[in-house]
Design a protein around this motif. Structure first.
Motif, PDB file in Angstrom:
ATOM      1  N   TRP A  63      -9.929  -5.194 -10.585  1.00 38.81           N
ATOM      2  CA  TRP A  63      -9.698  -4.396  -9.376  1.00 38.81           C
ATOM      3  C   TRP A  63      -9.750  -2.901  -9.635  1.00 38.81           C
ATOM      4  O   TRP A  63     -10.501  -2.162  -9.020  1.00 38.81           O
ATOM      5  N   ILE A  64      -8.986  -2.425 -10.620  1.00 43.55           N
ATOM      6  CA  ILE A  64      -8.858  -0.988 -10.792  1.00 43.55           C
ATOM      7  C   ILE A  64     -10.180  -0.353 -11.193  1.00 43.55           C
ATOM      8  O   ILE A  64     -10.562   0.705 -10.692  1.00 43.55           O
ATOM      9  N   PHE A 120      -2.543   6.368  -8.938  1.00 43.23           N
ATOM     10  CA  PHE A 120      -3.254   5.208  -8.406  1.00 43.23           C
ATOM     11  C   PHE A 120      -3.174   4.055  -9.408  1.00 43.23           C
ATOM     12  O   PHE A 120      -2.868   2.908  -9.049  1.00 43.23           O
ATOM     13  N   TYR A 121      -3.430   4.367 -10.679  1.00 41.71           N
ATOM     14  CA  TYR A 121      -3.370   3.352 -11.730  1.00 41.71           C
ATOM     15  C   TYR A 121      -1.953   2.808 -11.881  1.00 41.71           C
ATOM     16  O   TYR A 121      -1.745   1.592 -12.006  1.00 41.71           O
ATOM     17  N   GLN A 122      -0.969   3.711 -11.849  1.00 43.22           N
ATOM     18  CA  GLN A 122       0.416   3.279 -12.005  1.00 43.22           C
ATOM     19  C   GLN A 122       0.859   2.362 -10.879  1.00 43.22           C
ATOM     20  O   GLN A 122       1.647   1.432 -11.092  1.00 43.22           O
ATOM     21  N   PHE A 123       0.338   2.586  -9.685  1.00 42.25           N
ATOM     22  CA  PHE A 123       0.692   1.710  -8.574  1.00 42.25           C
ATOM     23  C   PHE A 123       0.304   0.268  -8.887  1.00 42.25           C
ATOM     24  O   PHE A 123       1.093  -0.664  -8.699  1.00 42.25           O
ATOM     25  N   GLY A 129       0.802  -1.219   0.000  1.00 42.01           N
ATOM     26  CA  GLY A 129       0.000   0.000   0.000  1.00 42.01           C
ATOM     27  C   GLY A 129       0.828   1.258   0.000  1.00 42.01           C
ATOM     28  O   GLY A 129       0.295   2.363   0.000  1.00 42.01           O
ATOM     29  N   LYS A 130       2.176   1.098  -0.015  1.00 37.31           N
ATOM     30  CA  LYS A 130       3.050   2.256  -0.077  1.00 37.31           C
ATOM     31  C   LYS A 130       3.817   2.272  -1.393  1.00 37.31           C
ATOM     32  O   LYS A 130       4.113   1.228  -1.959  1.00 37.31           O
ATOM     33  N   SER A 131       4.089   3.442  -1.883  1.00 33.81           N
ATOM     34  CA  SER A 131       4.920   3.615  -3.068  1.00 33.81           C
ATOM     35  C   SER A 131       6.100   4.491  -2.682  1.00 33.81           C
ATOM     36  O   SER A 131       6.266   4.858  -1.519  1.00 33.81           O
ATOM     37  N   GLU A 132       6.928   4.839  -3.655  1.00 33.00           N
ATOM     38  CA  GLU A 132       8.067   5.705  -3.351  1.00 33.00           C
ATOM     39  C   GLU A 132       7.610   7.058  -2.822  1.00 33.00           C
ATOM     40  O   GLU A 132       8.337   7.726  -2.088  1.00 33.00           O
ATOM     41  N   ALA A 133       6.390   7.446  -3.197  1.00 30.55           N
ATOM     42  CA  ALA A 133       5.870   8.741  -2.763  1.00 30.55           C
ATOM     43  C   ALA A 133       5.088   8.636  -1.457  1.00 30.55           C
ATOM     44  O   ALA A 133       4.512   9.623  -0.998  1.00 30.55           O
ATOM     45  N   GLY A 134       5.048   7.445  -0.853  1.00 28.60           N
ATOM     46  CA  GLY A 134       4.315   7.279   0.397  1.00 28.60           C
ATOM     47  C   GLY A 134       3.057   6.451   0.205  1.00 28.60           C
ATOM     48  O   GLY A 134       2.954   5.648  -0.733  1.00 28.60           O
TER      49      GLY A 134
END
Length: 306
Positions: A300-301, A249-252, A230-235
């Motif tokens: 999901w998306i 959100f899509y890119q995650f 649930g975390k990415s490089e940006a938090g």
């Protein structure tokens, strides 16, 4: 139809459960709840594991209750935290609680004639509670030794824990007792870090009512690299489009590691296990085709993009 416990177990989504839960579910549908404290004005992707637990509860015939923590959010849950949470103002708690309530209403069926989902806010019974009433009706049922054995407390003994956070499990136990009395809610679900708080609730119901209640906790998902899901490089990846843009959100989801796709299909979709097995077989036969990835994004998306 499989029971809730059977379905979640088959999907790898059971970390622990109270001993009598299987027998209770075999007797028929159950009412269960998950609590969400409004520590922020949005949920993030990692919060959706217990949300899916509620969704499966409803799909297997049970009645789900979403509990927004307008009361407990004023205290702060020490579970999984290395230091004290910052205290929010009453206005911030109420604002965040309302935003989270709106988000959660998108995931469950609130119109079913048989087991419509419900939303409750524990501010309704906690904010007017007197200290003397709390100590008499809740505190007397727990020893300090019992509370010190809980991981949420034990893990903070070296760095320190305030009396406020030390008492949190008793406040959450009171929530469970209140919902048992008011709505015959017999089950609390949550992440695995909530086990101590949940079993405190079953203990309180047993002591005050002589009744049996149950807990079921789901694993805290991690990525293939071991990072918290649930975390990415940006938090955090938030559900609020003002905090996480639809593109990010899509890119995650697009960038999910191939090794994680099967786990995510089991956790975050309602595809049958047979369908998931077929997709994974197709992906192994033709990795470049990414059949599971494509089906994952479609399932999901499209249903969760803010």
């Amino acid at each position: 139809m499989p029971t809730l416990l059977e379905e979640l177990t088959a999907r790898g989504l059971v970390h622990d459960a109270t001993p009598g839960l299987a027998a209770r579910l075999a007797r028929g549908p159950i009412t269960g709840y998950v609590g969400f404290d409004p520590t922020a004005d949005s949920l993030h992707v990692g919060n959706l594991v217990p949300v899916m637990g509620l969704a499966w509860l409803q799909r297997t015939g049970g009645t789900p209750i979403v509990l927004v923590g307008g009361g407990t959010g004023m205290v702060g849950d020490p579970s999984g935290k290395r230091s004290e949470r910052p205290m929010l103002s009453l206005e911030e708690v109420d604002h965040n609680a309302e935003r989270i309530r709106r988000q959660l209403e998108a995931f469950l069926d609130f119109t079913s004639p048989h087991n419509a989902a419900r939303v409750r806010n524990n501010a309704d019974w906690l904010r007017g509670l007197s200290l003397m009433e709390f100590l008499r009706d809740v505190g007397k049922h727990f020893t300090v030794n019992y509370m010190l054995q809980k991981e949420s407390v034990r893990s903070r003994m070296e760095t320190g824990i305030s009396y406020t956070e030390f008492s949190y499990m008793l406040v959450q136990a009171l929530d469970f007792w209140h919902l048992w009395r008011a709505e015959r809610c017999e089950l609390q679900l949550g992440g695995s870090d909530q086990w101590g708080n949940i079993t405190a609730g079953t203990e309180l119901i047993a002591r005050r009512e002589g009744a049996e209640a149950h807990g079921l906790v789901l694993p805290l998902l991690t990525t293939a690299s071991g990072a918290k899901f649930g975390k990415s490089e940006a938090g955090n990846v938030w559900l609020d489009p003002a905090k996480t843009s639809p593109y990010r959100f899509y890119q995650f989801w697009l960038n999910v590691d191939d090794r994680e796709v099967e786990q995510l299909l089991r956790c975050f979709t309602f595809l049958t296990l047979a369908e998931i097995a077929e997709l994974m077989a197709a992906q192994h036969a033709d990795p470049g085709g990414r059949a599971a990835h494509r089906r994952w994004r479609k399932a999901w998306i499209t249903s969760t993009t803010p």
